[in-house]
Design a protein around this motif. Structure first.
Motif, PDB file in Angstrom:
ATOM      1  N   ARG A  35       1.034  -1.297   0.003  1.00 44.55           N
ATOM      2  CA  ARG A  35       0.117   0.218  -0.200  1.00 44.55           C
ATOM      3  C   ARG A  35       0.840   1.175  -0.179  1.00 44.55           C
ATOM      4  O   ARG A  35       1.877   1.310   0.934  1.00 44.55           O
ATOM      5  CB  ARG A  35      -0.820   0.087   1.260  1.00 44.55           C
ATOM      6  CG  ARG A  35      -1.760   1.140   1.341  1.00 44.55           C
ATOM      7  CD  ARG A  35      -2.754   1.079   2.593  1.00 44.55           C
ATOM      8  NE  ARG A  35      -3.767   2.345   2.602  1.00 44.55           N
ATOM      9  CZ  ARG A  35      -4.623   2.675   1.877  1.00 44.55           C
ATOM     10  NH1 ARG A  35      -5.095   1.776   1.065  1.00 44.55           N
ATOM     11  NH2 ARG A  35      -5.285   3.867   2.084  1.00 44.55           N
ATOM     12  N   VAL A  36       0.613   1.990  -0.754  1.00 41.52           N
ATOM     13  CA  VAL A  36       1.272   3.552  -0.828  1.00 41.52           C
ATOM     14  C   VAL A  36       0.478   4.593  -1.059  1.00 41.52           C
ATOM     15  O   VAL A  36      -0.867   4.300  -1.690  1.00 41.52           O
ATOM     16  CB  VAL A  36       2.380   3.393  -2.326  1.00 41.52           C
ATOM     17  CG1 VAL A  36       2.821   4.846  -2.285  1.00 41.52           C
ATOM     18  CG2 VAL A  36       3.159   2.309  -2.105  1.00 41.52           C
ATOM     19  N   GLU A  37       0.480   5.567  -0.342  1.00 43.21           N
ATOM     20  CA  GLU A  37      -0.522   6.778  -0.496  1.00 43.21           C
ATOM     21  C   GLU A  37       0.329   7.815  -0.879  1.00 43.21           C
ATOM     22  O   GLU A  37       1.419   8.288  -0.614  1.00 43.21           O
ATOM     23  CB  GLU A  37      -0.905   7.134   1.233  1.00 43.21           C
ATOM     24  CG  GLU A  37      -1.985   5.838   1.603  1.00 43.21           C
ATOM     25  CD  GLU A  37      -2.594   5.947   2.918  1.00 43.21           C
ATOM     26  OE1 GLU A  37      -2.027   6.820   3.678  1.00 43.21           O
ATOM     27  OE2 GLU A  37      -3.433   5.246   3.147  1.00 43.21           O
ATOM     28  N   VAL A  38      -0.503   9.065  -1.331  1.00 44.63           N
ATOM     29  CA  VAL A  38       0.011  10.177  -1.960  1.00 44.63           C
ATOM     30  C   VAL A  38      -0.795  11.346  -0.893  1.00 44.63           C
ATOM     31  O   VAL A  38      -1.971  11.155  -0.828  1.00 44.63           O
ATOM     32  CB  VAL A  38      -0.026  10.400  -3.212  1.00 44.63           C
ATOM     33  CG1 VAL A  38      -1.489  10.403  -3.520  1.00 44.63           C
ATOM     34  CG2 VAL A  38       0.619  11.800  -3.671  1.00 44.63           C
ATOM     35  N   PHE A  39       0.107  12.166  -0.497  1.00 43.39           N
ATOM     36  CA  PHE A  39      -0.707  13.375   0.175  1.00 43.39           C
ATOM     37  C   PHE A  39      -0.484  14.552  -0.620  1.00 43.39           C
ATOM     38  O   PHE A  39       0.766  14.924  -0.819  1.00 43.39           O
ATOM     39  CB  PHE A  39       0.051  13.543   1.761  1.00 43.39           C
ATOM     40  CG  PHE A  39      -0.102  12.343   2.384  1.00 43.39           C
ATOM     41  CD1 PHE A  39      -1.017  12.307   3.681  1.00 43.39           C
ATOM     42  CD2 PHE A  39       0.777  11.260   2.491  1.00 43.39           C
ATOM     43  CE1 PHE A  39      -1.278  11.471   4.104  1.00 43.39           C
ATOM     44  CE2 PHE A  39       0.329  10.116   3.263  1.00 43.39           C
ATOM     45  CZ  PHE A  39      -0.596  10.304   4.116  1.00 43.39           C
ATOM     46  N   LEU A  40      -1.584  15.152  -1.067  1.00 50.99           N
ATOM     47  CA  LEU A  40      -1.211  16.256  -2.004  1.00 50.99           C
ATOM     48  C   LEU A  40      -1.589  17.668  -1.223  1.00 50.99           C
ATOM     49  O   LEU A  40      -2.587  17.811  -0.532  1.00 50.99           O
ATOM     50  CB  LEU A  40      -2.387  16.210  -3.278  1.00 50.99           C
ATOM     51  CG  LEU A  40      -2.238  14.813  -4.080  1.00 50.99           C
ATOM     52  CD1 LEU A  40      -3.345  14.579  -4.781  1.00 50.99           C
ATOM     53  CD2 LEU A  40      -0.921  14.746  -4.845  1.00 50.99           C
ATOM     54  N   GLU A  41      -0.723  18.625  -1.501  1.00 49.77           N
ATOM     55  CA  GLU A  41      -1.193  19.972  -0.961  1.00 49.77           C
ATOM     56  C   GLU A  41      -1.803  20.650  -2.136  1.00 49.77           C
ATOM     57  O   GLU A  41      -2.280  20.251  -3.277  1.00 49.77           O
ATOM     58  CB  GLU A  41       0.012  20.553  -0.763  1.00 49.77           C
ATOM     59  CG  GLU A  41       0.993  20.981  -1.942  1.00 49.77           C
ATOM     60  CD  GLU A  41       2.261  21.756  -1.634  1.00 49.77           C
ATOM     61  OE1 GLU A  41       2.555  22.623  -2.224  1.00 49.77           O
ATOM     62  OE2 GLU A  41       2.976  21.396  -0.500  1.00 49.77           O
ATOM     63  N   ASP A  42      -2.272  21.619  -1.965  1.00 51.30           N
ATOM     64  CA  ASP A  42      -3.325  22.668  -2.832  1.00 51.30           C
ATOM     65  C   ASP A  42      -2.288  22.848  -4.021  1.00 51.30           C
ATOM     66  O   ASP A  42      -1.126  23.437  -4.164  1.00 51.30           O
ATOM     67  CB  ASP A  42      -3.185  24.080  -2.143  1.00 51.30           C
ATOM     68  CG  ASP A  42      -4.372  24.964  -3.122  1.00 51.30           C
ATOM     69  OD1 ASP A  42      -5.311  24.329  -3.778  1.00 51.30           O
ATOM     70  OD2 ASP A  42      -4.252  26.044  -2.754  1.00 51.30           O
TER      71      ASP A  42
END
Length: 126
Positions: A35-42
């Motif tokens: 499992r890999v997640e991405v955290f996106l900023e604005d």
């Protein structure tokens, strides 16, 4: 002694929560992919931004590559992002820049001893 125990417990809990569906999951066609997640900023058009990638499962990552393309136009980023390993399976990707509005596909290649696992995440920039 008790203060250290509480502090260490909080630190451990915060790292465990990093993959508790707080980020957006990256998609892989490999059914055994970690499992890999991405955290996106604005993200703003023509403005540099950063993303954070978290490898949730304990795997030995040899390399992590990040890029993005516009599938409809068959072109990618004009700049190469910089990837920093900040530890505990977390990678900060700086210098991402979407120069056109539309559908973009963030692509992540995770290299481990057994080979490369490819992930994607579609985002729309207006």
């Amino acid at each position: 002694m008790i203060n250290w125990t509480i502090l260490l417990g909080l630190l451990w809990a915060s790292s465990a929560l990093a993959c508790d569906t707080t980020g957006k999951p990256l998609i892989s066609i490999d059914k055994d992919a970690p499992r890999v997640e991405v955290f996106l900023e604005d993200m703003k058009l023509t403005q540099p931004f950063s993303v954070q990638i978290k490898v949730c499962d304990h795997v030995d990552v040899i390399a992590l590559d990040v890029d993005a393309i516009m599938p409809a136009h068959q072109h990618g980023l004009n700049y190469t992002p910089t990837i920093v390993d900040v530890g505990d399976g977390v990678y900060r990707v700086d210098g991402m820049l979407f120069h056109m509005p539309g559908i973009w596909e963030i692509r992540v290649n995770l290299t481990q001893e057994t080979g490369v696992i490819r992930y994607t995440r579609t985002v729309t920039l207006r």
